[in-house]
Design a protein around this motif. Structure first.
Motif, PDB file in Angstrom:
ATOM      1  N   SER A 138      81.322  30.233  38.592  1.00  0.00           N
ATOM      2  CA  SER A 138      79.874  30.304  38.824  1.00  0.00           C
ATOM      3  C   SER A 138      79.354  29.065  39.549  1.00  0.00           C
ATOM      4  N   MET A 184      79.340  43.533  39.194  1.00  0.00           N
ATOM      5  CA  MET A 184      77.957  43.425  38.739  1.00  0.00           C
ATOM      6  C   MET A 184      77.843  42.865  37.329  1.00  0.00           C
ATOM      7  N   SER A 185      78.954  42.722  36.628  1.00  0.00           N
ATOM      8  CA  SER A 185      78.909  42.126  35.289  1.00  0.00           C
ATOM      9  C   SER A 185      78.757  40.608  35.353  1.00  0.00           C
ATOM     10  N   HIS A 186      78.938  40.019  36.537  1.00  0.00           N
ATOM     11  CA  HIS A 186      78.821  38.569  36.694  1.00  0.00           C
ATOM     12  C   HIS A 186      77.396  38.188  37.094  1.00  0.00           C
ATOM     13  N   ALA A 187      76.948  37.046  36.583  1.00  0.00           N
ATOM     14  CA  ALA A 187      75.588  36.595  36.887  1.00  0.00           C
ATOM     15  C   ALA A 187      75.440  36.248  38.364  1.00  0.00           C
ATOM     16  N   ASP A 193      81.488  47.890  39.151  1.00  0.00           N
ATOM     17  CA  ASP A 193      81.029  47.593  37.785  1.00  0.00           C
ATOM     18  C   ASP A 193      81.483  46.210  37.349  1.00  0.00           C
ATOM     19  N   GLU A 194      82.743  45.851  37.679  1.00  0.00           N
ATOM     20  CA  GLU A 194      83.240  44.530  37.302  1.00  0.00           C
ATOM     21  C   GLU A 194      82.471  43.431  38.025  1.00  0.00           C
ATOM     22  N   LYS A 213      74.152  38.822  41.085  1.00  0.00           N
ATOM     23  CA  LYS A 213      72.720  39.112  41.245  1.00  0.00           C
ATOM     24  C   LYS A 213      72.090  38.240  42.325  1.00  0.00           C
ATOM     25  N   SER A 262      88.208  44.315  43.383  1.00  0.00           N
ATOM     26  CA  SER A 262      87.590  44.599  42.095  1.00  0.00           C
ATOM     27  C   SER A 262      86.882  45.937  42.189  1.00  0.00           C
ATOM     28  N   THR A 263      86.177  46.289  41.120  1.00  0.00           N
ATOM     29  CA  THR A 263      85.348  47.492  41.122  1.00  0.00           C
ATOM     30  C   THR A 263      83.886  47.064  41.113  1.00  0.00           C
ATOM     31  N   GLN A 319      86.933  36.887  43.647  1.00  0.00           N
ATOM     32  CA  GLN A 319      86.807  37.078  42.203  1.00  0.00           C
ATOM     33  C   GLN A 319      87.352  35.869  41.436  1.00  0.00           C
TER      34      GLN A 319
END
Length: 900
Positions: free
Chosen positions: A215, A255-258, A252-253, A261, A249-250, A211
């Motif tokens: 990027s 998947m909030s990052h580009a 949801d946290e 994907k 992390s969780t 985490q």
């Protein structure tokens, strides 16, 4: 006190398990001497002695290297035939070529249950050529990610994805000041140093705390897989090492990052609290086993401690659990730390489990000391599965008898299984209210079906569900071992016990609809068999029930007696302590009103007025009732033996009273002979009602001892005396319109024509048909009382032509009077008009007072009816009289709720 030699072995064992074996500095005598503060010569002596004992693997050279044999064998799934090698590379090559023992995460707790999906993703990512797929392992603190990392390395070695002897590397992304430093470590610098991926081209790399990666760094890391985002780094063209990532992390946290994907495999570890109880208990055992290895003592843990720790909620997951295990062992050592003896862990030793205020009444089941070194998830529920095996074998080998009762052997095995579950109920519940809630829903299902609830059925079935849920690994192994025998037994039960299967399908649906619980196939089969065991034989001369005050007094006596008698003889009712004799009778009436059968009834009670109880029950249930006071298990056994031998009720009471040590009183309340009947009614007279009765009789699954009596609707509605009904017990009335017989339930024909099976609950035949037979009756009624069948059976006219004429007339009438009939009203009109045409043809017009006045006051309605029925008048050569028009007007207004 631990010897220096043992300390040397433990140090090497730990390093062999956790370190890179090619790091020679960790496995030579000088390093061991420095760590343990002994001389190099003494350390060398200990190492050679341990090698001579067969505990270490030695690599000759200068300096010599030593590894723990046991750790190498477990880590790389090999078996050493020789423990001497000339070089580290020779050792690595030997491990790579001899690692043939397949490893499939079998030592990972939850591998086949809660972690199955995570492991499947890891396998898919690791197998994908040429370098695997990017995988991100996501989990909270203490979710067990480190254990999964180690297991992944073992599996990759077993599958030859990485070379044996080339262990995994763990890089902490959070330890680098700049993200670029992580890239240099992995990929190296251009035109200079090689990175680790190039140096170790057939290994496994984990990047933890990912985490912390930005990027841009993610983009370069992912280019290693040749996924098209960037050209792969030129520094590692030959590497086939797997590169996996892990973060705290969780989902949801993440998947909030580009960058997330771009990662095809994101495996989410369940938190400790989300793991199954089975997993959590096994993790607790593992934590104590770790402490056992650390202190060099055998550890025995109370089952209560394991259950309590498995049920606790830890914010830091496994970290908190392992800390509790450490504290518990420390407390036990301080309490009784005699060396050479097993260390026993009780509630008083574990933090937060014992406050000295636990009441005797709330104490759990008798504790068992669990040897953590021998704990086996599969064998944990072996006793229960052994008992189930007996049940399955009985059914497969002997089938299911045509009689309503199971064989004594099958019932005995069922009883033993339920007794085992009841002994372990508190363990199965583990502080959860699911079991109690499931029991209430199960009992409610029987209430809605109009069936009696067999003694302890809700508790037994919910216990079985919890047993399979808390022993998923053992259940999977058992089902695989039983194979065809289990499938055949399920098939036999489903095909032969149709009635019970239908009841259980309702129970399964309610459990899912109310609680979201799925009734597993094995518990479904067991519940179906138990229902058959509880079925009372219709030909039995008498049946038994036990009623006693207390939370579970009656249930306990009934369960014990039934188990010893190897047959379900007694049902039970547990009652509050502060209840009067009349209330006892009311309780019994409420329960017994749902029993199938009309046999005499033997009631065993602990206190109460015998005559009052017997009289109330006899009048309500219309059966002979015998009541015995002072119930006990020996009394129940004596009475049960007489009932099973099919003795008359009077003999059962007398023999039981004589066999009892104390003076036992009993009374007999005889029921006057009263015939039960069903009333069929029609406003078209007795002939039409008789046709309804014939069609109803055709729908019955078998003959019953009940009279079917057709009656004239008008006579019943006016309260006229019907001689045929004198002295009869009317179960319910059946017809188109309710004649409102006082105290008698009415079943409407239009509801059945409407195919609304739920509205046929008023068909009260529970004392004559089983629940399954009542369900079949309802299905037959819907089929036989379809509109087409009604027109064929309820009129002497040709049905097809009549249907066309009636349909046209009803449609025209709605248009002419500006009304829209409901579906149910339309059905009622079809039936009534069909009767009407027959009455006109046979000149049997109904009598309706005030019809002339009605015709004068409602000329528009009379005109609309005459016009609408013009096709009928022409086809059948009849005219619509004022009486019939008046009746139609009132019938329509019943549906419309207001005057037309």
């Amino acid at each position: 006190m631990q010897s220096s030699k043992n300390k040397v072995y433990e140090l090497l064992d730990r390093r062999t398990r956790d370190s890179v074996i090619s790091d020679e500095s960790l496995f030579q005598a000088s390093s061991v001497a420095s760590e343990l503060f002994v001389s190099r010569t003494l350390a060398s002596q200990y190492l050679n002695a341990l090698h001579a004992d067969g505990l270490l693997v030695k690599v000759s050279g200068r300096p010599a290297l030593f590894y723990s044999k046991k750790a190498l064998e477990q880590r790389y799934q090999v078996e050493f035939q020789s423990d001497d090698f000339l070089s580290v590379q020779e050792l690595i090559n030997w491990i790579s070529s001899h690692s043939r023992m397949k490893y499939d995460f079998e030592d990972v707790i939850g591998a086949r249950t809660t972690l199955r999906h995570v492991i499947a993703q890891i396998k898919a990512a690791a197998c994908y050529p040429p370098r695997g797929l990017p995988l991100l392992l996501v989990g909270s603190v203490g979710s067990g990610r480190s254990g999964i990392r180690k297991a992944t390395e073992k599996w990759c070695v077993s599958e030859r994805i990485i070379e044996g002897g080339m262990p995994g590397f763990t890089l902490d992304a959070a330890s680098y000041e700049e993200p670029s430093q992580l890239l240099v470590t992995l990929f190296g610098k251009k035109d200079s140093d090689e990175g680790m991926l190039a140096k170790h081209p057939h290994s496994l790399f984990w990047v933890i705390n990912s985490q912390a990666i930005d990027s841009a760094t993610w983009s370069t890391l992912l280019s290693y897989f040749g996924n098209g985002h960037e050209k792969e780094p030129s520094a590692v063209p030959q590497s086939r090492s797997r590169l996996f990532f892990e973060c705290t992390s969780t989902p949801d946290e993440v998947m909030s990052h580009a960058w997330a994907k771009q990662i095809p495999m994101i495996a989410c570890m369940p938190s400790f609290v989300d793991r199954s109880l089975e997993d959590r208990e096994a993790l607790a055992v593992k934590a104590f086993n770790k402490e056992s290895n650390k202190i060099g003592r055998r550890v025995l843990v109370s089952s209560i401690v394991l259950h309590k720790l498995a049920s606790k909620t830890y914010e830091d997951g496994l970290v908190g659990l392992e800390l509790d295990a450490t504290i518990a062992c420390a407390n036990a050592l301080a309490d009784k730390g005699e060396s050479g003896q097993a260390l026993k862990i009780y509630s008083i030793h574990a933090p937060g489990l014992f406050d000295g205020k636990a009441s005797y009444e709330n104490m759990p089941e008798e504790p068992v000391l669990v040897d953590v070194a021998r704990y086996d998830l599969v064998s944990k529920g072996s006793e229960g599965f052994s008992l189930l095996t007996n049940v399955v074998n009985d059914v497969e080998n002997n089938g299911v008898t045509d009689s309503s009762a199971l064989s004594q052997e099958t019932f005995a095995h069922l009883s033993a299984y339920f007794e085992y579950l009841m002994r372990n109920r508190k363990h199965l519940l583990a502080g959860s209210s699911v079991g109690d809630a499931a029991g209430k829903v199960i009992n409610g299902s029987f209430e809605r079906l109009g069936c009696y609830v067999p003694v302890s059925f809700g508790a037994h079935l919910s216990n079985s569900m919890l047993f399979f849920k808390s022993n998923q690994l053992a259940a999977s192994e058992w089902q695989g071992r039983m194979g065809r025998s289990l499938r055949d037994a399920r098939l036999i039960v489903g095909q032969r016990l149709i009635d019970e299967t239908q009841v259980m399908s309702h129970v399964a649906n309610d459990l899912h609809d109310y609680l979201g619980l799925k009734l597993d196939a094995n518990s479904l089969m067991i519940g179906t068999l138990f229902l058959r065991a509880c079925s009372l034989r219709m030909s039995a001369k008498c049946r038994g029930i036990i009623a006693a005050h207390g939370y579970s007094t009656a249930s306990s006596i009934a369960d014990s007696a039934n188990a010893l008698l190897k047959s379900h003889v007694f049902d039970a009712i547990d009652m509050p302590l502060d209840i009067s004799a009349n209330q006892v009778a009311d309780k019994l009436k409420e329960h017994l009103s749902r029993f199938p059968g009309k046999s005499d009834l033997v009631v065993l009670v602990d206190m109460g007025s015998l005559k009052d109880i017997g009289r109330c029950l006899s009048e309500t249930l219309k059966v002979n009732v015998g009541v015995l006071n002072g119930v006990s298990t020996p009394m129940a056994l004596a009475a049960g033996e007489q009932i099973l031998s099919n003795q008359p009720m009077a003999d059962v009471l007398r023999e039981t009273a004589e066999k009892s040590r104390d003076a036992v009183k009993y009374s007999i309340s005889e029921c006057p002979s009263v015939r039960a009947c069903i009333v069929f009614t029609s406003e078209n007279g007795i002939p039409a009602a008789a046709r309804l009765a014939d069609l109803f009789a055709k729908s019955l699954p078998r003959s019953i001892d009940v009279d079917l009596i057709p009656c004239d609707y008008m006579a019943l509605a006016c309260g006229d005396v019907i001689p045929e009904l004198e002295g009869k017990d009317i179960l319910f009335a059946f017809g188109v319109n309710n004649p409102n017989i006082s105290g008698v339930e009415f079943v409407s024909l239009e509801e059945i024509v409407d195919a609304d099976a739920a509205r046929t609950a008023g068909i009260n035949l529970r004392n004559y048909l089983t629940a399954g037979e009542v369900a079949i009756l309802k299905q037959n009624l819907i089929k036989n009382f379809s509109l087409e069948n009604l027109m064929k059976h309820l009129t002497i006219l040709e049905p097809n032509s009549l249907m066309e004429a009636v349909s046209a007339a009803v449609d025209s009438l709605q248009e002419n009077i500006g009304a829209h009939f409901s579906y149910r009203m339309t059905m009622r009109m079809y039936i009534h008009v069909g009767y009407l045409v027959e009455r006109l043809v046979t000149k049997d017009i109904i009598e309706y007072r005030g019809a002339d006045v009605f015709a004068r006051d409602h000329p528009d309605f009379v005109k609309a009816v005459v016009s609408s029925f013009k096709n009928i008048s022409i086809a059948y050569g009849v005219k619509m009289p004022a009486e019939e028009i008046n009746y139609l007007y009132d019938l329509i207004n019943i549906d419309c709720g207001s005057k037309i």
